[in-house]
Enzyme design. Sequence first.
Site, PDB file in Angstrom:
ATOM      1  N   ALA A 108       3.727  -5.401   0.719  1.00 28.52           N
ATOM      2  CA  ALA A 108       2.543  -5.838  -0.026  1.00 28.52           C
ATOM      3  C   ALA A 108       1.287  -5.769   0.851  1.00 28.52           C
ATOM      4  CB  ALA A 108       2.746  -7.260  -0.544  1.00 28.52           C
ATOM      5  N   GLY A 110       0.497  -2.878  -0.830  1.00 29.22           N
ATOM      6  CA  GLY A 110       0.892  -1.564  -1.314  1.00 29.22           C
ATOM      7  C   GLY A 110       0.183  -0.389  -0.686  1.00 29.22           C
ATOM      8  N   GLY A 111      -0.677  -0.627   0.296  1.00 27.79           N
ATOM      9  CA  GLY A 111      -1.398   0.483   0.908  1.00 27.79           C
ATOM     10  C   GLY A 111      -0.477   1.504   1.539  1.00 27.79           C
ATOM     11  N   LYS A 112       0.454   1.041   2.347  1.00 23.46           N
ATOM     12  CA  LYS A 112       1.381   1.963   3.007  1.00 23.46           C
ATOM     13  C   LYS A 112       2.333   2.595   1.991  1.00 23.46           C
ATOM     14  CE  LYS A 112       3.018  -1.312   5.426  1.00 23.46           C
ATOM     15  NZ  LYS A 112       2.206  -2.291   4.645  1.00 23.46           N
ATOM     16  N   GLU A 130       8.988  -6.791  -0.582  1.00 24.04           N
ATOM     17  CA  GLU A 130       8.091  -7.889  -0.206  1.00 24.04           C
ATOM     18  C   GLU A 130       8.814  -9.211  -0.443  1.00 24.04           C
ATOM     19  OE1 GLU A 130       5.481 -10.451   1.021  1.00 24.04           O
ATOM     20  OE2 GLU A 130       5.169  -8.284   1.317  1.00 24.04           O
ATOM     21  N   ASP A 175       5.545  -2.851   8.945  1.00 22.98           N
ATOM     22  CA  ASP A 175       4.197  -3.327   9.261  1.00 22.98           C
ATOM     23  C   ASP A 175       4.305  -4.841   9.288  1.00 22.98           C
ATOM     24  OD1 ASP A 175       1.464  -3.115   9.807  1.00 22.98           O
ATOM     25  OD2 ASP A 175       0.960  -3.456   7.712  1.00 22.98           O
ATOM     26  N   CYS A 228      -1.372  -5.556  12.952  1.00 16.75           N
ATOM     27  CA  CYS A 228      -2.838  -5.553  12.977  1.00 16.75           C
ATOM     28  C   CYS A 228      -3.315  -6.628  13.945  1.00 16.75           C
ATOM     29  CB  CYS A 228      -3.424  -5.735  11.580  1.00 16.75           C
ATOM     30  SG  CYS A 228      -2.881  -7.236  10.730  1.00 16.75           S
TER      31      CYS A 228
END
Length: 446
Positions: A108, A110-112, A130, A175, A228
Amino acid sequence: MELPLAFKEKYQTLLDDAEALFEAIEEGTPQKGFRLNPLKPAAAEMLSVYGPERSPAPYAQNGYLGEVSGRSLLHQAGYVYSQEPSAMIVASVADARPGEKVLDLCAAPGGKTTQLAGQMQNEGLLVANEIFPKRAKILAENVERWGAANAIVTNHAPHELVKHFSGFFDRIVVDAPCSGEGMFRKDEQAIAEWTEQTPLQCAVRQKEILDSALQMLKTEGTLIYSTCTFAPEENEQIISWLVENYPITIEPIEIENVSHGRPEWGSVAGLEHTVRLWPHKNQGEGHFVAKLRFHGEDSEKKSKKTKNSIDRETQRLWQALSQMIPAPAEGTLVQFGDQLWLVPESAPSLKGIKFLRAGLHLGTVKKNRIEPSYALAMAVNKTADYPCVHLSIDEWKKYVAGETITKAGNAGWVLLCVEQIPVGFGKQVQGTIKNFFPKGLRFQAV
């Protein structure tokens, strides 16, 4: 914004250019970005007509610097996905291939996942997971709008997936949940929640997630690990832990204009092959990414395949509807309650798996008919294969607001398009198109 004193003291010790980093965070402006969807009809052409001002983004093939409105035509139709530019590097490094089995483990919003889906071209299997239900719902909505026909969206803790996907995947993207230091410039809440202990606390969770991920990876499979955050405890030290405890090697990442991992912050060879993005050196926020190869023996089990499971009446209704509105991909027809799905052919049995999407949602089974789904409209890749009614921009605005549209004709189910952009289904009866745009998605367009 004011950075925590302990954060500043930490990075003044670690970095020669710490003051430049602090200035970029405290005084810099976050860069907006978005990606174009290669799965959509005439994507580049429609971007040139309806897209915002833009310039190429540095870390993704279809990435741009610029801002798109969530109430715009291209966003509603799934042609674009708003994403911070540095975050695009993760799926670019993953470089998923058509036909592979790929897992986005912490997916979540959903970018990747959407970027991986574009790379896979609806071939193979993409599982997007997720753990948190509300975030999983947002993930499922973004996957639907993107038109990914080969994606299953699940809602599990990573360790719960192992029994279903042991030794199964060619590529896994992790991620990982992290301390978020790289997002300080755009997320003051991340600053408020940060303490000196946050990176160490996150590292414990990251190790648990990675242990589960490796159990689901094939021999010689690829693991992409990213965060990140700037914290060595969550980056170089996590990669060092992996190499020291598992049959893992660090693979080089061939991307220009990036910084690299710091060998002095870890304890194994090859950390210079990892990649770092810094807000005072690169476009976008802070990111770390590593590409790893798994050399251990996988524990793949012979998993049962999903089989067709629809009754004769549903089969008859689907055959009738699909003469006019065909499925845009191959798969296995499965019915769950009154919902008809096209499950990717390489998917294992879904028994025991909590999913929000079981592949491509085809429609809802009702008495004597099947109503085609919004997801099916979003997955259309060749509008010439469907009965289309073309809308003006003003008519599209009425459609997404839930209004009926007047158009001469009596064609029944029709795909509504703005030029070559599919926006949803309607039912044309005696000159009136009944609106089937999902009620929960309706909005006042700009």
